[in-house]
Design an enzyme around this catalytic site. Structure first.
Site, PDB file in Angstrom:
ATOM      1  N   ARG A 224       1.797  -0.447  -1.333  1.00 20.89           N
ATOM      2  CA  ARG A 224       1.589  -1.852  -1.392  1.00 20.89           C
ATOM      3  C   ARG A 224       0.459  -2.315  -0.614  1.00 20.89           C
ATOM      4  NH1 ARG A 224       6.930  -4.065  -2.289  1.00 20.89           N
ATOM      5  NH2 ARG A 224       7.388  -3.781  -4.348  1.00 20.89           N
ATOM      6  N   CYS A 225      -0.443  -3.289  -1.132  1.00 20.25           N
ATOM      7  CA  CYS A 225      -1.534  -3.640  -0.364  1.00 20.25           C
ATOM      8  C   CYS A 225      -1.003  -4.475   0.943  1.00 20.25           C
ATOM      9  CB  CYS A 225      -2.035  -4.862  -1.210  1.00 20.25           C
ATOM     10  SG  CYS A 225      -3.511  -4.201  -2.187  1.00 20.25           S
ATOM     11  N   PRO A 226      -1.664  -4.146   2.113  1.00 19.57           N
ATOM     12  CA  PRO A 226      -2.916  -3.731   2.478  1.00 19.57           C
ATOM     13  C   PRO A 226      -3.067  -2.067   2.339  1.00 19.57           C
ATOM     14  CG  PRO A 226      -2.354  -4.317   4.433  1.00 19.57           C
ATOM     15  CD  PRO A 226      -1.042  -4.870   3.292  1.00 19.57           C
TER      16      PRO A 226
END
Lengths: 394, 78
Positions: free
Chosen positions: B18-20
């Site tokens: 998942r971002c970041p």
């Protein structure tokens, strides 16, 4: 410092617990999420209590308490019409801002067969309606925005002049980044093309003047300090629109409508002074965050913006973690980062602007926000960001 | 620019993150490559396309395109 009573808590069922007692910090709670819903205006609280006492009957019936309720409803409509400078018979109350948008879109004659034009950064209610329109075989034209979140006027003009366009939607100002749209020019293009323009003014009404030239106007009472559960829909005479039957979301309760109208009149009266007070606080946040937090992007138009709202994104940070860290320190803010949304998608507004979507924080101020609160937020933020980055190993 | 180091190197596989996290991995890896080198990042988080571009803009690196779905190329320019 206000205490936001948000319902039953540890004190027992039905006993309101002040918001400040629900955070672990020794500091009083600081609510910086007015764009989601402003604290109830004191005038709305009084009006709500009075209308619960006096306006409980069905205003459509033919007896004395009903006539009293009818008078209250008429007075509320008149107050809203006067504040928005429209005719009383152009004003409709709905069960929410969402329901107002749905009623607006559902009532435009021939909209089901027409092409819809909308900015890429409309509220998700409009975008979901556009999705349904396409699923039903309709056509929609999203118009891009620039890095500051301002709609591309040349593309807008071209889009509304396309054949078959029956409706255009442009918000007055972005609820996520605060950028005020070039609404007058966009409205002029719609007038030239003979296309009705829907303006979602939820973040502007009660704070800044509403732009001219719209055909249909949308507002939401909780954004201006009214109670939740009241939307306002204004449809100019001559617009090919008829109220959908039944009205989506049903009718709001009369006491809530009375309180919404009272809050609107009060907020609009205070708006110039409040804008003059809050805009410098937002300037202070924009400048201080950029200067004290490394690798940060302060988002949105720095000058052509709402007076009370600012958004920034911190590189390498998880937006949800930052929100929780701020919450633990007593600050209630919002985020457009994907980890904070139910869909796990980043904000379509930040994406359309091409700005960083992770580590995102939106701060939105209201009539109870103070410079001292802003300064405390600004003093704590750099340390919280540094701590979270250290945990992430960056 | 070093003329001999402009081809893609070993891809950075951030699929499933998942971002970041993909952006953090990119920020760690790119400085290890010579100026002019191109790093391919594989990432399927819905925010990756937007945030890798934004990172390049903020850090003065070059976004060199998306040659395939969930693949992004970044050229080290400084």
């Amino acid at each position: 410092m206000a205490e936001y009573r948000i319902g039953a808590g540890a004190g027992g069922l039905g006993r309101p617990v002040p918001y400040r007692r629900m955070v672990s910090s020794a500091q009083p709670a600081v609510y910086f999420d007015a764009a989601a819903g402003a604290p109830l205006h004191p005038v709305a609280r009084q009006a709500l209590a009075a209308a619960l006492e006096d306006g409980w009957a069905d205003p459509a019936k033919l007896y004395a308490p009903a006539r009293r309720a009818r008078q209250l409803l008429d007075a509320a409509r008149a107050a809203v019409a006067e504040t928005l400078r429209v005719r009383e018979d152009e004003v409709y109350f709905t069960g929410s801002g969402t329901a107002a948008v749905q009623a607006a879109l559902g009532g435009v004659t021939g909209a089901d067969r027409a092409v819809w034009v909308h900015s890429a950064i409309e509220h998700s209610v409009v975008l979901h309606a556009a999705d349904r329109h396409r699923a039903d075989g309709g056509e929609t034209v999203p118009v891009p925005v620039d890095r500051l979140g301002r709609v591309d006027l040349a593309a807008w003009r071209a889009a509304v002049h396309r054949p078959g366009v029956g409706l255009a939607a442009l918000l007055s100002a972005s609820h996520e980044v605060g950028t005020v749209q070039p609404a007058a020019a966009a409205a002029a293009a719609c007038a030239e093309a003979g296309v009705p323009l829907l303006v979602d003014a939820a973040q502007s009404i009660g704070r800044v003047p509403v732009p001219a030239g719209w055909s249909i106007l949308i507002g939401s009472a909780r954004k201006w300090g009214g109670p939740s559960g009241v939307g306002v829909l204004v449809v100019r005479k001559g617009v090919p629109w008829s109220p959908p039957e039944p009205l989506p979301g049903g009718q709001p309760g009369l006491p809530a409508v009375v309180a919404a109208a009272a809050a609107l009149r009060a907020a609009a009266g205070e708006a110039p002074a409040e804008a003059a007070r809050l805009a410098p606080l937002v300037d202070r946040i924009r400048a201080t965050v950029a200067a004290t937090v490394p690798d940060v992007e302060v988002v949105g138009d720095p000058t052509d913006r709402l007076p009370h709202l600012v958004t920034f994104s911190c590189l390498y940070l998880d937006g949800e973690a930052l929100l929780h860290a701020l919450d633990r320190r007593g600050f209630a803010v919002s985020s457009g980062s994907s980890c904070t949304s139910s869909t796990l998608r980043p904000s379509h507004v930040l994406e359309a602007m091409g700005v960083l979507s992770h580590g995102n924080v939106r701060v939105s101020l209201h009539r109870e926000s103070t410079g001292e609160q802003v300064d405390r937020f600004l003093a704590e933020l750099p340390g919280l960001v540094a701590g979270l980055r250290a945990e992430a190993g960056v | 620019m070093t003329g001999s180091m402009t081809g893609p190197t070993e891809p950075l596989d951030c699929r499933g993150q998942r971002c970041p996290l993909p952006v953090i991995a990119l920020a760690r890896r790119l400085p290890e490559l010579p100026v002019g080198a191109v790093l391919r990042v594989l990432a399927d988080d819905p925010a990756a396309a937007n945030d890798i571009r934004a990172w390049c803009r903020m850090r003065g690196q070059e976004f060199a395109g998306s040659p395939a779905p969930d693949a992004y190329e970044v050229r080290r320019t400084r």
